[in-house]
Design a protein around this motif. Structure first.
Motif, PDB file in Angstrom:
ATOM      1  N   VAL A  95       0.831  -1.197   0.000  1.00 58.42           N
ATOM      2  CA  VAL A  95       0.000   0.000   0.000  1.00 58.42           C
ATOM      3  C   VAL A  95       0.869   1.253   0.000  1.00 58.42           C
ATOM      4  O   VAL A  95       0.619   2.211  -0.752  1.00 58.42           O
ATOM      5  N   VAL A  96       1.914   1.253   0.821  1.00 58.25           N
ATOM      6  CA  VAL A  96       2.820   2.408   0.874  1.00 58.25           C
ATOM      7  C   VAL A  96       3.430   2.670  -0.502  1.00 58.25           C
ATOM      8  O   VAL A  96       3.486   3.811  -0.967  1.00 58.25           O
ATOM      9  N   LYS A  97       3.875   1.608  -1.148  1.00 59.38           N
ATOM     10  CA  LYS A  97       4.484   1.768  -2.474  1.00 59.38           C
ATOM     11  C   LYS A  97       3.486   2.360  -3.478  1.00 59.38           C
ATOM     12  O   LYS A  97       3.826   3.242  -4.268  1.00 59.38           O
ATOM     13  N   LEU A  98       2.240   1.915  -3.401  1.00 50.36           N
ATOM     14  CA  LEU A  98       1.256   2.367  -4.386  1.00 50.36           C
ATOM     15  C   LEU A  98       0.738   3.778  -4.098  1.00 50.36           C
ATOM     16  O   LEU A  98       0.159   4.411  -4.974  1.00 50.36           O
ATOM     17  N   THR A  99       0.966   4.298  -2.899  1.00 50.48           N
ATOM     18  CA  THR A  99       0.630   5.711  -2.662  1.00 50.48           C
ATOM     19  C   THR A  99       1.583   6.631  -3.422  1.00 50.48           C
ATOM     20  O   THR A  99       1.295   7.823  -3.575  1.00 50.48           O
ATOM     21  N   ASN A 100       2.692   6.076  -3.891  1.00 49.57           N
ATOM     22  CA  ASN A 100       3.654   6.839  -4.683  1.00 49.57           C
ATOM     23  C   ASN A 100       3.557   6.538  -6.171  1.00 49.57           C
ATOM     24  O   ASN A 100       4.439   6.929  -6.939  1.00 49.57           O
ATOM     25  N   ASP A 101       2.509   5.849  -6.559  1.00 52.56           N
ATOM     26  CA  ASP A 101       2.357   5.459  -7.959  1.00 52.56           C
ATOM     27  C   ASP A 101       2.228   6.690  -8.857  1.00 52.56           C
ATOM     28  O   ASP A 101       1.620   7.697  -8.465  1.00 52.56           O
TER      29      ASP A 101
END
Length: 278
Positions: free
Chosen positions: A212-218
């Motif tokens: 989830v953290v990674k995809l907030t930076n998508d």
């Protein structure tokens, strides 16, 4: 009470006449497919194997997708009656083919019966026979199929356990997080939401929060606002067992998304922050 021999001698020829190629009306065949498996509980295991399996196999190969769909929608009647051995030998080859059916509604119907099949087949048989379809469903060209499979993860995890999800689902999601197609990255984020509903805080901390953290930076706004929605959903389903990383990692992501240049991302981030009491 099992039906008598005389009853079967009258009934079975009539049922067989209603299957293709003798019955040309697809509406009649679809009607038969929607009801014939209800006979399983009356017939019992042996009579079902002797008399209904062949009809099932004829209908499941019907050229009309509505016939195949109706049969799948009633598969639980058959699965709960015939036992694992018959289910594996006679039915699974057809079910696996339908998992790749050209009609998306048929693929969707197969996904909807996956938790029941997991219950009747058991972890090892279910994974060996059907695991190869998981990647195809997560990257299906139709959103409804991808969404339904993601939504099924909570029931599959309940049925087969978190260790099974860790071995068979998490690697698939980790691959999706890195996929070049943003629609598949959205599938990953929706899947984490479903898994969070039935997962313990350690599992969430270890596997779901990093994705989830990674995809907030998508780079794609649609992925980022789905990440914001997922953070809120994870908080709602976790309740008092909210993982330690929630405040330390996920909440800061929401505050960062409040500064996003995309208005939709900002809207869902603000909604999440407000509902969290921030």
């Amino acid at each position: 009470v099992n039906p008598s021999k005389a009853f079967l001698e009258q009934l079975m020829p009539a049922l067989e006449k209603l299957t293709a190629p003798r019955e040309q009306s697809q509406h009649v065949r679809a009607s038969l497919a929607s009801s014939v498996l209800e006979l399983c509980s009356i017939f019992g295991q042996q009579l079902t194997v002797d008399h209904l399996i062949d009809i099932f196999l004829q209908l499941i190969r019907d050229e009309c997708p509505e016939v195949r769909l109706q049969l799948l929608n009633n598969l639980e009647h058959l699965s709960s009656t015939v036992g694992v051995e018959v289910l594996g030998q006679s039915l699974l080859p057809s079910i696996k083919e339908l998992g790749k059916d050209r009609q998306w509604r048929v693929r969707l119907a197969v996904i909807n019966v996956m938790p029941d099949l997991a219950k009747y087949l058991g972890e090892a048989k279910f994974t060996a026979e059907l695991g190869a379809l998981f990647g195809a469903w997560l990257t299906d060209p139709v959103f409804s199929v991808r969404d339904a499979f993601a939504a099924s993860f909570n029931r599959l995890s309940e049925e087969l356990g978190q260790p099974w999800s860790e071995r068979n689902i998490i690697p698939q999601l980790q691959n999706l997080v890195e996929h070049k197609n943003y629609l598949y990255r959205i599938s990953a984020i929706l899947s984490t939401r479903a898994l969070a509903e039935v997962s313990g805080s350690d599992f969430i901390d270890k596997h779901l929060v990093p994705m989830v953290v990674k995809l907030t930076n998508d780079p794609v706004p649609n992925v980022r606002f789905n990440a914001a929605k997922t953070i809120l959903a994870m908080h709602q389903v976790c309740g008092k067992s909210t993982p330690k990383s929630f405040d330390g990692q996920l909440v800061p992501c929401l505050y960062r998304l409040l500064q996003d240049q995309d208005p939709d991302v900002k809207f869902f981030a603000q909604k999440a922050v407000t509902e969290l009491g921030g």
